[in-house]
Design a protein around this motif. Structure first.
Motif, PDB file in Angstrom:
ATOM      1  N   LEU A 113       0.156  -1.236  -0.177  1.00  0.00           N
ATOM      2  CA  LEU A 113       0.334   0.606   0.088  1.00  0.00           C
ATOM      3  C   LEU A 113       1.191   1.400   0.024  1.00  0.00           C
ATOM      4  O   LEU A 113       0.762   2.582  -0.924  1.00  0.00           O
ATOM      5  CB  LEU A 113      -1.354   0.104   1.009  1.00  0.00           C
ATOM      6  CG  LEU A 113      -2.579   0.155   0.981  1.00  0.00           C
ATOM      7  CD1 LEU A 113      -2.974   0.690  -0.039  1.00  0.00           C
ATOM      8  CD2 LEU A 113      -2.948   0.833   2.520  1.00  0.00           C
ATOM      9  N   PRO A 114       1.620   0.962   1.046  1.00  0.00           N
ATOM     10  CA  PRO A 114       3.023   2.408   0.879  1.00  0.00           C
ATOM     11  C   PRO A 114       2.916   2.913  -1.102  1.00  0.00           C
ATOM     12  O   PRO A 114       3.593   4.580  -0.858  1.00  0.00           O
ATOM     13  CB  PRO A 114       3.987   2.016   1.996  1.00  0.00           C
ATOM     14  CG  PRO A 114       3.213   1.127   2.439  1.00  0.00           C
ATOM     15  CD  PRO A 114       2.521   0.365   1.839  1.00  0.00           C
ATOM     16  N   HIS A 117       0.122   4.608  -2.521  1.00  0.00           N
ATOM     17  CA  HIS A 117      -0.839   5.352  -2.636  1.00  0.00           C
ATOM     18  C   HIS A 117       0.478   6.304  -2.599  1.00  0.00           C
ATOM     19  O   HIS A 117       0.104   7.812  -2.705  1.00  0.00           O
ATOM     20  CB  HIS A 117      -0.637   5.143  -0.820  1.00  0.00           C
ATOM     21  CG  HIS A 117      -1.730   6.021  -0.559  1.00  0.00           C
ATOM     22  ND1 HIS A 117      -1.604   8.000  -0.743  1.00  0.00           N
ATOM     23  CD2 HIS A 117      -3.610   6.290  -0.827  1.00  0.00           C
ATOM     24  CE1 HIS A 117      -3.208   8.144  -0.062  1.00  0.00           C
ATOM     25  NE2 HIS A 117      -3.974   6.764  -0.187  1.00  0.00           N
ATOM     26  N   ASN A 118       1.617   6.619  -2.543  1.00  0.00           N
ATOM     27  CA  ASN A 118       2.993   7.595  -2.253  1.00  0.00           C
ATOM     28  C   ASN A 118       3.224   7.809  -4.009  1.00  0.00           C
ATOM     29  O   ASN A 118       3.656   9.308  -4.105  1.00  0.00           O
ATOM     30  CB  ASN A 118       4.246   6.856  -1.784  1.00  0.00           C
ATOM     31  CG  ASN A 118       4.269   6.753  -0.752  1.00  0.00           C
ATOM     32  OD1 ASN A 118       3.513   7.680   0.160  1.00  0.00           O
ATOM     33  ND2 ASN A 118       5.079   6.440   0.306  1.00  0.00           N
ATOM     34  N   TYR A 276      -8.337   2.851  -2.704  1.00  0.00           N
ATOM     35  CA  TYR A 276      -7.751   2.941  -1.065  1.00  0.00           C
ATOM     36  C   TYR A 276      -7.113   4.437  -1.729  1.00  0.00           C
ATOM     37  O   TYR A 276      -6.786   5.023  -0.797  1.00  0.00           O
ATOM     38  CB  TYR A 276      -6.803   1.809  -0.880  1.00  0.00           C
ATOM     39  CG  TYR A 276      -6.865   0.682  -0.439  1.00  0.00           C
ATOM     40  CD1 TYR A 276      -7.070   0.816   0.502  1.00  0.00           C
ATOM     41  CD2 TYR A 276      -7.405  -0.405  -0.589  1.00  0.00           C
ATOM     42  CE1 TYR A 276      -7.204  -0.001   1.663  1.00  0.00           C
ATOM     43  CE2 TYR A 276      -7.609  -1.330  -0.420  1.00  0.00           C
ATOM     44  CZ  TYR A 276      -7.437  -1.302   1.499  1.00  0.00           C
ATOM     45  OH  TYR A 276      -7.905  -2.657   1.599  1.00  0.00           O
ATOM     46  N   THR A 281      -5.095  10.768   2.546  1.00  0.00           N
ATOM     47  CA  THR A 281      -3.836   9.731   3.196  1.00  0.00           C
ATOM     48  C   THR A 281      -3.108   9.468   2.950  1.00  0.00           C
ATOM     49  O   THR A 281      -4.343   7.868   3.007  1.00  0.00           O
ATOM     50  CB  THR A 281      -3.394  10.485   4.278  1.00  0.00           C
ATOM     51  OG1 THR A 281      -4.294  10.396   5.225  1.00  0.00           O
ATOM     52  CG2 THR A 281      -3.611  12.455   4.291  1.00  0.00           C
ATOM     53  N   LEU A 282      -2.007   8.676   3.295  1.00  0.00           N
ATOM     54  CA  LEU A 282      -2.217   6.527   3.450  1.00  0.00           C
ATOM     55  C   LEU A 282      -2.251   6.406   4.753  1.00  0.00           C
ATOM     56  O   LEU A 282      -2.758   5.304   5.412  1.00  0.00           O
ATOM     57  CB  LEU A 282      -0.344   7.071   3.259  1.00  0.00           C
ATOM     58  CG  LEU A 282       0.418   5.056   3.518  1.00  0.00           C
ATOM     59  CD1 LEU A 282      -0.239   4.507   2.613  1.00  0.00           C
ATOM     60  CD2 LEU A 282       1.713   5.339   3.986  1.00  0.00           C
ATOM     61  N   ASN A 286      -4.380   2.509   5.433  1.00  0.00           N
ATOM     62  CA  ASN A 286      -4.525   2.156   6.947  1.00  0.00           C
ATOM     63  C   ASN A 286      -5.917   2.400   7.865  1.00  0.00           C
ATOM     64  O   ASN A 286      -6.224   0.902   8.031  1.00  0.00           O
ATOM     65  CB  ASN A 286      -3.472   2.150   7.607  1.00  0.00           C
ATOM     66  CG  ASN A 286      -1.710   2.374   6.498  1.00  0.00           C
ATOM     67  OD1 ASN A 286      -1.761   1.262   5.577  1.00  0.00           O
ATOM     68  ND2 ASN A 286      -0.843   2.972   6.961  1.00  0.00           N
TER      69      ASN A 286
END
Length: 597
Positions: A113-114, A117-118, A276, A281-282, A286
């Motif tokens: 996911l990081p 998303h980033n 997501y 934001t990440l 989450n």
């Protein structure tokens, strides 16, 4: 009902009345109105922002509705009807997959996911081009397209089965109607309409399942009766600790195979990642992830218990043997009509809940298809930037065209058998290679595009062969699975017994305990449990890809963008990069350290 035939009982259970149709139509109407609101009434996006608004909600969605949308999208009608059938026929061994679900949450949160998303992607397959090359982007997009088109017809077919069980209306009459509604609100409203209809549909799903469980438990005599009958039949059992990959379900296939299967369907799937990425934001992403996991586990628990409840209700008169339920996945609708048929509107609420699960999955798939087709098939091959009007036409046309194709493919799905194992098996043909490719990207910086495409192709071919051979083996009887015992001693109507019993008319005094023993054929690769398929496809892809990458010339990790890798890999590369600095080169090293601080 003594003296009645099974056909008489079927007709008596089809008590779908005016109030039920009203509830069902209101559910469809509310979905359509949400699409109208976001498509026509709500203030339109600013010029140039239409694509982001349509596909990722402007990246300003809220955690709770997105979490509910994730639950609704993942828990389709396949789960609502297929999981109770699984528990009724095979027992609760499948439910130990919850260990894999929780493990998936941690792996996704820290590894996958990081990265997505980033990078602020719209299509996850954009990542494959950035990390590897354009060939991989196209390869991943094609696999996703075929996998989605194999999955969505199953999603549509399942609630049509439920509707047929409670009303007698032909599957092919109701399917086009509900699909037209779904295509409409997905087409005009985009992701925001999909998410908010999912919120309504999730509430209906939980409400319908709780309703049938509470009323059904009271009817059979309470929770202790359900548990006692399930224990006596062996449906409630401890985890199977034998390590045998041919065993359909054991603790290893459910946890290890399950975590890999759930990783593909949640961590790298466009259907789920798109939601997501709609969060700002990440940290919000989450939160949505863990809300989704908790909600999904709760709903799976309800489905599991409903399977035990079906057995407690029909423990002495199996509806599959008597053909009261024409298909395995009609067991829960049968219980609903038997339990709630005398309460106007309640069967309609249940059917609306099942259709809600299907509509949410269908709308999610179609919205994701529009993102993939636009971002991965049109934009990369367009000689000039697409206009806002052209973009809008493409996105909406994709929803309409693929929606119609899915309705037509229902005719094929109807012939393929029980839906839960079928959907997971067919999906694994492409799921394994896709997960392997994305895992190569985020965890193995030495892998290059040539290695990835060779590994993905070989993985796809091998898994297609395994799944095809397995389906043939099941259809021909080469592979059978041990089922839990059933009985017909308590039946109060005449019926024609199904195999393996003699095809003679039977009455209420006839006893039949049916236990299908597991076959023990000579071991072959395609005899392994379907829960291992995704893991096998991913491992084949990754091993081949790494070997080929080093043969043709592996990447230099230190020349690549660190944002393309998981945080743990990025930190490892940073440490090794620092160690490789020559000791005498102190000034540049101090400069780097000062910059980081």
């Amino acid at each position: 009902m003594t003296g009645l035939s099974v056909d008489d009982v079927k007709i008596s259970l089809q008590k779908f009345g005016l109030y039920d149709y009203v509830v069902f139509v209101l559910m469809l109407a509310s979905c359509a109105m949400i699409g109208v609101y976001f498509g026509f009434i709500k203030k339109k996006a600013k010029k140039g922002d239409g694509e982001a608004d349509y596909l990722v909600g402007g990246r300003q969605m809220s955690v709770i509705p997105v979490s509910l949308s994730l639950i609704a999208s993942f828990i389709s009608g396949i789960s609502l009807l297929g999981t109770p059938t699984e528990i009724y026929v095979y027992g609760i061994q499948y439910m130990y997959i919850v260990g894999g679900v929780v493990s998936m949450g941690f792996i996704m949160m820290y590894i996958y996911l990081p990265v997505f998303h980033n990078l602020q992607l719209t299509s996850t397959y954009q990542y494959l081009q950035t990390r590897f090359d354009k060939r991989m982007r196209l390869f991943g997009s094609v696999l996703f397209t075929f996998a989605t088109m194999a999955w969505l017809p199953i999603v549509i077919y399942v609630p049509a089965l439920a509707f047929n069980q409670v009303t007698g209306v032909n599957v092919h009459l109701i399917t086009p109607l509900v699909c037209v509604i779904c295509i409409f609100y997905t087409c005009v409203g985009g992701l925001k309409a999909v998410v908010w209809t999912d919120v309504v549909q999730t509430v209906m799903m939980f409400g319908a399942m709780l309703l049938i469980i509470i009323k059904g438990t009271l009817d059979v005599g309470g929770l202790d009766v359900v548990i006692d009958r399930a224990m006596a039949s062996g449906r409630i059992e401890l985890p199977d600790l034998r390590f045998d990959m041919t065993t359909r379900h054991n603790i290893y296939s459910c946890v290890i195979g399950g975590v890999v299967y759930w990783l593909k369907t949640n961590a790298v799937s466009q259907n789920m990642i798109q939601r997501y990425l709609s969060l700002p934001t990440l940290k919000d992403a989450n939160r949505a992830l863990w809300t989704f996991i908790v909600g999904t586990l709760f709903l799976l628990g309800l489905c599991c218990y409903s399977g035990l409840l079906i057995y407690a209700k029909y423990y002495d008169c199996d509806p599959l043997t008597t053909k009261l339920a024409k298909a395995k996945d009609q067991l829960l609708p049968l219980l609903v009509m038997d339990t709630l048929g005398d309460f106007p509107g309640l069967p309609g609420l249940f059917v609306a809940g099942v259709f809600s699960a299907a509509l949410s999955s269908l709308s999610t798939g179609l919205n994701s298809m529009s993102a993939v087709v636009l971002e991965d098939f049109f934009k990369p091959f367009s000689n000039r930037p697409l206009s806002e009007r052209a973009t809008a036409i493409i996105m909406r046309s994709v929803v309409g065209v693929f929606g119609v194709i899915c309705v037509c493919l229902v005719l094929v799905v109807e012939k393929l058998g029980a839906v839960l194992q079928l959907s997971m098996s067919l999906g694994s043909v492409s799921n394994g290679p896709l997960l392997g490719i994305f895992t190569l990207g985020v965890l193995i910086p030495w892998a290059n595009g040539t290695g990835a495409i060779v590994g993905g192709t070989i993985g796809l071919v091998v898994m297609a062969w395994i799944c095809f051979k397995a389906q043939i083996a099941i259809a021909t009887g080469e592979m059978t699975f041990e089922t839990k015992p059933v009985d017909t001693q308590g039946c109060s109507y005449h019926f024609i017994a199904s195999e393996p019993m003699s095809m003679l008319a039977m009455n209420a005094t006839t006893t039949s305990t049916q236990v299908t023993p597991a076959s023990e054929p000579e071991f072959a690769l395609y005899h392994i449990s379907y829960l291992w398929y995704t893991l096998m496809g991913a491992l084949i892809t990754m091993v081949i890809a790494v070997i080929v990458s080093f043969i043709v010339g592996a990447n230099d990790p230190y020349k690549m963008n660190p944002k393309l890798f998981s945080p743990c890999v990025e930190r490892m590369l940073d440490r090794r990069r620092d160690k490789k600095k020559p000791a005498e080169d102190s000034e540049p090293r101090l400069e780097v350290l000062e910059t980081r601080h």
